[in-house]
Design a protein around this motif. Sequence first.
Motif, mmCIF file in Angstrom:
data_model
loop_
_atom_site.group_PDB
_atom_site.id
_atom_site.type_symbol
_atom_site.label_atom_id
_atom_site.label_comp_id
_atom_site.label_asym_id
_atom_site.label_seq_id
_atom_site.Cartn_x
_atom_site.Cartn_y
_atom_site.Cartn_z
ATOM 1 N N GLY A 29 99.444 -20.025 33.980
ATOM 2 C CA GLY A 29 98.847 -20.851 35.021
ATOM 3 C C GLY A 29 99.800 -21.115 36.175
ATOM 4 N N LEU A 82 99.768 -20.385 27.981
ATOM 5 C CA LEU A 82 98.763 -20.699 28.990
ATOM 6 C C LEU A 82 99.368 -21.452 30.178
ATOM 7 C CD1 LEU A 82 95.774 -21.723 26.675
ATOM 8 C CD2 LEU A 82 96.045 -19.600 27.969
ATOM 9 N N VAL A 83 100.300 -22.362 29.909
ATOM 10 C CA VAL A 83 100.963 -23.095 30.994
ATOM 11 C C VAL A 83 101.763 -22.136 31.875
ATOM 12 C CG1 VAL A 83 102.759 -24.798 31.520
ATOM 13 C CG2 VAL A 83 101.029 -25.307 29.793
ATOM 14 N N SER A 105 99.556 -20.187 40.298
ATOM 15 C CA SER A 105 99.274 -21.401 41.068
ATOM 16 C C SER A 105 100.197 -21.502 42.284
ATOM 17 C CB SER A 105 99.456 -22.635 40.187
ATOM 18 O OG SER A 105 100.828 -22.939 40.034
ATOM 19 N N ARG A 117 107.735 -18.687 40.339
ATOM 20 C CA ARG A 117 106.967 -17.473 40.006
ATOM 21 C C ARG A 117 107.903 -16.342 39.603
ATOM 22 N NH1 ARG A 117 103.978 -17.347 44.304
ATOM 23 N NH2 ARG A 117 102.281 -18.482 43.261
#
Length: 551
Positions: A107, A103-104, A111, A399
């Motif tokens: 995210g 999940l981190v 972001s 990213r």
Amino acid sequence: MTYATTPTVVAQEDAIPAPEGDTEIIDTPYEIGQDNISYRKRLVFELDIHNVVFSVSALSIVAFTFLTLAFQTTLEPAFTGLRDFLTANLDWFFLLTGNILVLVCLGLIVSPLGRIRLGGPDATPDYSNLSWFAMLFAAGMGIGLMFYGVSEPLGHLTAALDGPVFENGVRTDWAPLGGAVGDPEAARRLAMAATIFHWGLHPWAIYAIVALALALFSFNKGLPLTLRSIFYPIFGERVWGWPGHIIDILAVFATIFGLSTSLGIGAQQASAGLEFLFGIPATENMMILLVLVITGIAITSVVAGMDKGVKLLSEVNLGLAALLLLFVIAVGPTWQILKGFFLNLEAYATYLPALANPFGRDDTNFVQGWTAFYWAWWISWSPFVGMFIARVSRGRSVRELLTAVLLIPSLVSVLWMTALGGTAISQVVNDGLTSVKDAGLELQLFEMLAHLPLTAITSFVGIVLVIVFFVTSSDSGSLVIDTISAGGKVNAPMPQRVFWASFEGLVAVALLLGGGLVALQAMAVSTGLPFAIVLLGATYALIKGLLAEPR
């Protein structure tokens, strides 16, 4: 914690390059190697080690190796009990940790923090995309894909078809979730979903968190390339003392035992392949000989260095794996494989919430024997895979790193499992071939290839891949352990790399003699547990570090 907003750190011969452009460098009086014991005498012997980290970890590993060899006949029950206790009582913790890391990562990808460039806003990548991907994938899980590519989908399929089995009200079967009694198509979907679950997003998220945290605190904040640097936001200057020593020592232990587990599994499969192909008996002595030979090749590659050794072998390995994969797709059930790739992704997405659920499960054998062991194994690999990925990822954005590390290898793993595992399932379900299902785990790959053309050639390629996959992993692991035990120096003396590469092989030999696969699994789980706690702390520190970076 104080920061300087201009790149005041000067690159040293034994340090990482200075950040390029404005970054939030951490202003610390600590200098790389200040706690090291250094001895350099040209053409004779060189030594440059962190006085605590190297001494404690090296002496502990040497003592463990010799004690295991000395008491090998009595240790198997102890290793079995250790593995079963940890997986039975802490399976929920391993699953929950993996979920948090996935999940981190997802995210951060979406972001604004994903725009941050590792090495500073003006940094450029050190390696081409192809070389970069080849190195991170070969280091990540090569031997496992060879060993489990056929055996795991088949094992889950058989267990799912048999369905739940109860004794005294407790499930004793190995089927994932509720199985799929009497429904071959549902069992196939569940088997492939369970396999992809173990080789998809979760393991690569574990690697990605460590890689990103190391790259950020080293390339952007000017700290040494060691695990302790990640924890500067938590411990401050105390990270250079015993809190940091313990973190780095745990990283060395996890890496050594994670690699030794892989080497032992690889030796079992290579030995089975030699017996299948040439009739050479797959004895314990043969496995030990293979470990020693592979370790010797790994030492030679380590001496050759990153570009001449690791980079070249990784690219050769990726090419051979791609050829084997394309061959199986071309001569196997081609349409079924191509269609199965998308169907398996859909099945993975469907079953993912249930498979990732850490609480209230009754498929305890599957959760503890498969998932908890895998998560512990991936966690034990994370210090070395993460640091290796960090070293070759300077110049990439957050990213870019997360997308490449998390998504691309996961998709390749899905294709690999679909091609090899799907072909084996087709042979068993559609063609009625029982030899693949009845073979030992280490032999199932070769039994599957036996029913395709050019068996001798493809089986030989399989053996070579097992060997070279470990060599690349051992190269990467030795470089990483050496960096940690040298206090963050990335060009530490060669004898230290040779020492660590040698003991990876010796620990694998000791574990094979002291309990075989059970001993290998026990040590992977026991070193993965404390490092799972370290990973959760590293995730918190990573987010704090990213928030402090200019965007």
